[in-house]
Enzyme design. Sequence first.
Site, PDB file in Angstrom:
ATOM      1  N   ASP A  70     -12.351 104.924 110.933  1.00  0.00           N
ATOM      2  CA  ASP A  70     -11.996 104.774 109.315  1.00  0.00           C
ATOM      3  C   ASP A  70     -13.259 104.270 108.801  1.00  0.00           C
ATOM      4  OD1 ASP A  70      -9.780 105.452 107.297  1.00  0.00           O
ATOM      5  OD2 ASP A  70     -10.463 103.817 106.523  1.00  0.00           O
ATOM      6  N   HIS A 180     -23.654 103.053 110.326  1.00  0.00           N
ATOM      7  CA  HIS A 180     -22.456 102.308 110.465  1.00  0.00           C
ATOM      8  C   HIS A 180     -21.590 102.977 111.673  1.00  0.00           C
ATOM      9  CE1 HIS A 180     -21.944 105.953 108.223  1.00  0.00           C
ATOM     10  NE2 HIS A 180     -20.633 106.033 108.034  1.00  0.00           N
TER      11      HIS A 180
HETATM   12  P1  ITT Z   1     -10.076 110.975 109.740  1.00  0.00           P
HETATM   13  O1  ITT Z   1      -9.056 110.241 108.986  1.00  0.00           O
HETATM   14  O2  ITT Z   1      -9.122 112.069 110.304  1.00  0.00           O
HETATM   15  O3  ITT Z   1     -10.732 110.263 110.789  1.00  0.00           O
HETATM   16  P2  ITT Z   1     -11.171 111.542 106.945  1.00  0.00           P
HETATM   17  O4  ITT Z   1     -12.398 112.347 106.724  1.00  0.00           O
HETATM   18  O5  ITT Z   1     -10.044 111.264 106.271  1.00  0.00           O
HETATM   19  O6  ITT Z   1     -10.870 111.852 108.467  1.00  0.00           O
HETATM   20  P3  ITT Z   1     -11.686 108.644 106.480  1.00  0.00           P
HETATM   21  O7  ITT Z   1     -10.201 108.403 106.026  1.00  0.00           O
HETATM   22  O8  ITT Z   1     -12.233 107.582 107.290  1.00  0.00           O
HETATM   23  O9  ITT Z   1     -11.799 109.771 107.239  1.00  0.00           O
HETATM   24  O10 ITT Z   1     -12.519 108.772 105.109  1.00  0.00           O
HETATM   25  C1  ITT Z   1     -14.032 108.929 105.272  1.00  0.00           C
HETATM   26  C2  ITT Z   1     -14.647 109.169 103.883  1.00  0.00           C
HETATM   27  O11 ITT Z   1     -15.774 108.296 103.853  1.00  0.00           O
HETATM   28  C3  ITT Z   1     -15.519 110.735 104.095  1.00  0.00           C
HETATM   29  O12 ITT Z   1     -14.631 111.684 103.661  1.00  0.00           O
HETATM   30  C4  ITT Z   1     -16.599 110.218 103.398  1.00  0.00           C
HETATM   31  O13 ITT Z   1     -16.378 110.817 101.871  1.00  0.00           O
HETATM   32  C5  ITT Z   1     -17.010 108.991 103.485  1.00  0.00           C
HETATM   33  N1  ITT Z   1     -17.776 108.754 104.525  1.00  0.00           N
HETATM   34  C6  ITT Z   1     -17.587 107.871 105.824  1.00  0.00           C
HETATM   35  N2  ITT Z   1     -18.417 108.085 106.850  1.00  0.00           N
HETATM   36  C7  ITT Z   1     -19.396 108.786 106.214  1.00  0.00           C
HETATM   37  C8  ITT Z   1     -20.689 109.066 106.703  1.00  0.00           C
HETATM   38  O14 ITT Z   1     -21.359 108.919 107.688  1.00  0.00           O
HETATM   39  N3  ITT Z   1     -21.587 109.840 105.820  1.00  0.00           N
HETATM   40  C9  ITT Z   1     -20.854 110.334 104.652  1.00  0.00           C
HETATM   41  N4  ITT Z   1     -20.011 109.887 104.049  1.00  0.00           N
HETATM   42  C10 ITT Z   1     -19.100 109.294 104.906  1.00  0.00           C
END
Ligand code: ITT
Length: 196
Positions: A70, A180
């Site tokens: 997350d 990160h």
């Molecule tokens: P899962 O829950 O299935 O893993 P998700 O895309 O919903 O997929 P998250 O709930 O963790 O994952 O949301 C992550 C969001 O945060 C992602 O959609 C981006 O907007 C941002 N994000 C996270 N890591 C990032 C990165 O390395 N580069 C750019 N944006 C990032």
Amino acid sequence: MNKVVIATSNKHKVKEINTFLSSHKMDSVGLNEFDPIEPPVEDAETFLGNAELKALYYSKKLEMTVMADDSGLCVNALKGAPGVRSSRFASENASDEENNNYLLEQLSDQKDRRAYFQCVIALCLPEAKRIIFFVGKCEGVILNELQGAKGFGYDPLFLPDGASKTFAEMTSQEKNKISHRGIALGGVEKFLTFQF
Ligand code: ITT
């Protein structure tokens, strides 16, 4: 250690995690190799809470060692927003483009452009009934315009401290060295290759 399931439906995260694991000779499998599983509702208020609920959910379904990520962007001038709401900042089903434009709008009259990405990886070991957390943080600034076409999410707006290009101008390998997610994965690797 058996294969680890990369429990994310985000194909960009899968790419970065696979890039890391393959260069460290660790075996993994994606959710796409199983029958489709409806994703859980991510209703925790912290990265740790959401990582934990995703890892527990998929580990119960698959009875395998599972890794869930997350992550999100925390912006100083927005008091830490979008944070756990990063993927739905502009609206519930917002695209990356909509989220990036919304972020630029929110920061249009802000001098303080500092921000950081946070990642929590939860590793769930079903046989040991244990869950272990790994964290990573990457600090930087939000640019005034998009730069680069690689990566995902807020990558084109994020210039990490000490870097001359945004995350969206880096290969997955380059990004993993400072990101990160790369930092959190370094912890996972140390743990999984530790000889107990
Ligand atoms: P899962 O829950 O299935 O893993 P998700 O895309 O919903 O997929 P998250 O709930 O963790 O994952 O949301 C992550 C969001 O945060 C992602 O959609 C981006 O907007 C941002 N994000 C996270 N890591 C990032 C990165 O390395 N580069 C750019 N944006 C990032």
